[in-house]
Design an enzyme around this catalytic site. Structure first.
Site, mmCIF file in Angstrom:
data_model
loop_
_atom_site.group_PDB
_atom_site.id
_atom_site.type_symbol
_atom_site.label_atom_id
_atom_site.label_comp_id
_atom_site.label_asym_id
_atom_site.label_seq_id
_atom_site.Cartn_x
_atom_site.Cartn_y
_atom_site.Cartn_z
ATOM 1 N N ALA A 129 39.718 33.914 23.917
ATOM 2 C CA ALA A 129 40.245 35.001 22.780
ATOM 3 C C ALA A 129 40.543 35.647 23.290
ATOM 4 C CB ALA A 129 37.995 35.145 23.106
ATOM 5 N N SER A 130 41.189 36.256 22.314
ATOM 6 C CA SER A 130 41.906 37.128 22.644
ATOM 7 C C SER A 130 42.094 38.461 21.447
ATOM 8 C CB SER A 130 43.650 36.854 21.880
ATOM 9 O OG SER A 130 44.954 38.657 22.055
ATOM 10 N N ALA A 131 41.370 39.585 21.756
ATOM 11 C CA ALA A 131 40.935 41.005 20.369
ATOM 12 C C ALA A 131 41.609 42.356 20.868
ATOM 13 C CB ALA A 131 39.678 40.919 21.261
ATOM 14 N N SER A 132 41.845 42.824 20.207
ATOM 15 C CA SER A 132 42.911 44.359 20.228
ATOM 16 C C SER A 132 43.007 45.482 21.624
ATOM 17 C CB SER A 132 42.063 45.337 19.285
ATOM 18 O OG SER A 132 40.880 45.807 19.045
ATOM 19 N N ALA A 134 40.952 43.462 24.807
ATOM 20 C CA ALA A 134 41.150 42.846 25.694
ATOM 21 C C ALA A 134 41.354 41.574 25.456
ATOM 22 C CB ALA A 134 39.893 42.755 26.755
ATOM 23 N N VAL A 136 40.258 37.021 27.360
ATOM 24 C CA VAL A 136 39.256 36.093 27.504
ATOM 25 C C VAL A 136 40.564 34.869 28.998
ATOM 26 C CG1 VAL A 136 36.888 35.398 28.566
ATOM 27 C CG2 VAL A 136 37.137 37.173 26.858
ATOM 28 N N LYS A 150 37.652 38.575 31.915
ATOM 29 C CA LYS A 150 38.348 39.416 30.838
ATOM 30 C C LYS A 150 38.985 40.698 31.594
ATOM 31 C CE LYS A 150 36.432 42.271 26.907
ATOM 32 N NZ LYS A 150 35.070 42.610 26.012
ATOM 33 N N ASP A 285 26.972 45.677 19.045
ATOM 34 C CA ASP A 285 27.917 44.560 17.849
ATOM 35 C C ASP A 285 26.818 42.895 18.263
ATOM 36 O OD1 ASP A 285 29.914 44.231 16.819
ATOM 37 O OD2 ASP A 285 31.141 44.311 18.789
#
Length: 545
Positions: A129-132, A134, A136, A150, A285
Site C-alpha cells: 500500500a502507498s499513502a501520502s 509512507a 508498506v 512501513k 483514525d
C-alpha cells in the site's frame, strides 16, 4: 514580503482554484476587491459548475498529497466548517503513486544499519500500500514470521515543511484580508495540522501507540493489535506483525465468511466506548482502510499515527451529557456546559436549555435506531458555539471518530441501535466513578502516599499548636483579586505622588522665573521653563498611568 519561490507556488494554487471555479474564494479577499470584475472574463465562470464543496475537494486533490491530508484533517473541524464542505472533504482519499522499491530498501538499510538481506529472509520490493506519508512492504523474518515494513517517503519532511510554510503564509493573508476567514481562525487550523502531520511522520511515536493499544486489548477478544518489532523500528522505519483479514467495508466477503453482522456492529461500538471510557486512549483514525475482520468476527486495527485521549473531566462530561440527553434532561445538559467552564459563567441557563431543546426534540421523532450519536454531538457543539463555547480539540477528534464508528456500524448492520448498546456501558462507567467502589478505588490509589505522609501529621500538628500558643501563628492568604487591588492601590499612590511632584515643579518654575536673580548664572526664564516642563511631564505621566 513573500519569497519568489513561494510567490510562484501561490500563483499555481490560485490558478488551480480558478480552474475549479473557486474564483469567489480568491477574489473574495479584500485585497482583490478592486479587480473582482475580472471574474466575468474567466472562461471557468460561465460554465456549469458543481457544488462549492465538490470544487474544493477536487482542487485539493489536484494540489497534491499534502493538501489532501490537510483536507482530511480539516474535515474533522466541524466546529469551523459548513456541513457541506466538511462532509465533502471527508471523501478525500490518499491515492498516491508508490516510490521505487530500491529507494525503500536504501532507507531501511540506512536506518537499521544493515543490508536488507541480513535483516530479512525476504523483502518484497513491490509495496502492499502507498499513502501520502509512507508506504508498506511485505517481508519475512529469518525465523519465518511474516511482517510488514512501513517506510516514510524520501524527502517528505522537506516537502511537508515547504507546503506548511506556504499554508501559514496563505492563512495569514486570509486572516488579514478576509473577515470570513478570520472567523474560521485559519492560522490556528494550520498550527493544528502542522502538529498532527509531524506526529504522523514519527514512526517511533506510532509504534508506541500501537504497543499501548495492544496492551489495552491483550486478550484479543474484541480487537487484535499487531505486535511491534522494536529492534527493527526507527523514526522513519517501522516493522510490525503482518495481519490477515477481510477489509471491514467488504460486506459481501464478510457475509460469505459467515460473520454475524449484528454482533460485528455491536462489537465495533463496544470497542470504541471501551477505548474512550475504560482506557482513555482511542484510535482516532478508524476509517474502513484501517480496520479488518477475521472470519471469527474479531476486529484487527492498523495505522496508529493519530490517537486521542480525554481527561477524567472530559469523560464525565461526555457520559453525563449523553445520559442526560437520553433522558431528555436538557437543563442538565446546559448546566454541565456551564459547570465545565466551556460556556461563560454568566450564560443564562434557561436560554441555553431552550436552544438545546430546540435542536434535540426533533431527533426523538425518529426511530431510536436512526438517531445519530455523532450528529447529536455535532449539533450540540454548534448550539454551544452560539453561546461562545470554545470547542475542545479532544472532543472534536472524539466526535469525528464517533461518526466513523457509527457509519461503520450501520454499514455492517443498518438496524444497529447505538443507544441500547452504549447506554448500559456509560451507566456502568458512571456507577464506577461516583459509587462506593469508586471511593474505595481512590483510597487504594492514594494509600501509598498517605502511608508516607501520615507519620509526619502529629509533628506538624504539634508545631502549629506551639506557634499558636506562642502567638507566632500567621495565616498567609493569597488571592488574585486582592493582589489586583494592591497593584491598583500602589499605582494610584504613585500617580498621586507624581501629580504632587509635577504640580510642585510647575509652580516652582512659574515662581522661579519671576523671583530668581540672574546673578546665579542661569537665565531664570530657562530655569523656570525647565522646572515647569518637568512638572508638566510628571502630570501627563500621572494621568496616563
Amino acid at each position: 514580503m513573500i519569497p519568489v519561490r513561494e510567490s510562484l507556488r501561490v500563483a499555481h494554487i490560485a490558478w488551480v482554484l480558478m480552474r475549479h471555479g473557486l474564483d469567489e474564494i480568491v477574489l473574495a479577499a479584500h485585497l482583490f476587491r478592486p479587480i473582482r470584475f475580472f471574474r466575468f472574463l474567466s472562461p471557468f465562470y460561465w460554465g456549469r459548475r458543481p457544488p462549492r464543496a465538490v470544487r474544493i475537494r477536487r482542487a485539493l486533490e489536484d494540489l497534491g498529497p499534502i493538501y489532501v491530508k490537510f483536507g482530511q484533517i480539516l474535515s474533522t473541524r466541524r466546529d469551523l466548517l459548513p456541513d457541506d464542505i466538511a462532509l465533502e472533504l471527508a471523501k478525500l482519499q490518499d491515492q498516491v503513486p508508490p516510490f521505487p522499491g530500491a529507494q525503500a530498501k536504501a532507507i531501511v538499510e540506512k536506518a537499521l544499519g544493515s543490508r536488507v538481506e541480513e535483516l530479512f529472509a525476504e523483502f518484497d520490493s513491490k509495496p502492499l500500500a502507498s499513502a501520502s506519508i509512507a508506504q508498506v512492504h511485505a517481508a519475512t523474518m529469518h525465523d519465518g514470521r511474516k511482517v510488514v515494513v512501513k517506510v516514510v517517503r524520501p524527502g517528505i519532511q522537506k516537502t511537508i515543511q515547504r507546503d506548511i510554510d506556504l499554508l501559514f503564509t496563505i492563512a495569514r493573508l486570509a486572516r488579514t484580508y478576509s473577515r470570513e476567514a478570520r472567523r474560521l481562525r485559519p492560522v490556528e487550523v494550520v498550527e493544528e495540522y502542522d502538529k498532527t502531520i509531524h506526529d504522523e511522520l514519527d514512526l517511533m511515536r506510532e509504534a508506541a501507540n500501537c504497543a499501548q493499544l495492544r496492551r489495552n486489548f491483550a486478550d484479543g477478544r474484541l480487537l487484535y493489535v499487531p505486535e511491534v518489532f522494536w529492534d527493527f523500528t526507527r523514526e522513519n522505519v517501522m516493522v510490525q506483525e503482518r495481519i490477515y483479514g477481510i477489509p471491514v467495508d467488504q460486506v459481501d466477503e464478510l457475509l460469505a465468511a459467515g460473520v454475524d453482522m449484528k454482533t460485528l456492529g455491536e462489537r465495533g461500538v463496544e470497542i470504541f466506548f471501551t477505548q474512550v471510557f475504560r482506557d482513555n486512549f482511542f484510535h482516532a483514525d478508524m476509517h474502513p482502510g484501517n480496520i479488518f475482520v477475521r472470519p471469527d468476527g474479531t476486529y484487527i486495527g492498523v495505522d496508529f499515527g493519530i490517537m486521542g485521549t480525554l481527561t477524567t473531566a472530559d469523560q464525565r462530561y461526555l457520559a453525563e451529557n449523553l445520559l442526560a440527553f437520553f433522558h431528555r434532561d436538557y437543563r442538565k445538559v446546559a448546566e454541565l456546559h456551564v459547570e465545565s467552564g466551556w460556556v461563560p459563567r454568566d450564560t443564562r441557563i434557561e436560554d441555553f436549555e431552550a436552544a438545546i431543546r430546540t435542536v434535540s426534540e426533533p431527533i426523538w421523532e425518529k426511530p431510536i435506531s436512526e438517531i445519530s450519536f455523532g450528529h447529536f454531538l455535532l449539533r450540540l457543539f454548534q448550539v454551544a458555539r452560539r453561546f461562545n463555547m470554545e470547542i475542545q480539540p479532544q472532543l472534536v477528534l472524539l466526535q469525528k471518530t464517533l461518526l466513523n464508528i457509527e457509519g461503520l456500524g450501520r454499514m455492517l448492520y443498518p438496524q444497529l441501535d447505538l443507544w441500547s448498546t452504549a447506554k448500559p456501558f456509560m451507566e456502568r462507567w458512571m456507577a464506577q466513578q461516583v459509587g462506593p467502589r469508586a471511593f474505595l478505588r481512590r483510597v487504594k490509589e492514594v494509600l501509598p502516599q498517605l502511608s508516607e505522609d501520615l507519620p509526619e501529621v502529629p509533628l506538624l500538628v504539634h508545631r502549629v499548636l506551639r506557634k499558636a500558643a506562642d502567638g507566632q501563628l500567621k495565616i498567609q492568604w493569597q488571592s488574585e483579586q486582592l493582589e489586583q487591588i494592591r497593584v491598583e492601590i500602589r499605582a494610584g499612590n504613585q500617580r498621586t505622588q507624581a501629580s504632587l511632584a509635577g504640580a510642585t515643579l510647575t509652580l516652582a518654575g512659574v515662581l522661579g522665573a519671576g523671583l530668581l536673580d540672574a546673578s546665579i548664572g542661569v537665565n531664570p526664564l530657562w530655569l523656570g521653563a525647565g522646572l515647569s516642563g518637568g512638572g508638566v511631564l510628571l502630570l501627563v505621566w500621572a494621568i496616563i498611568r
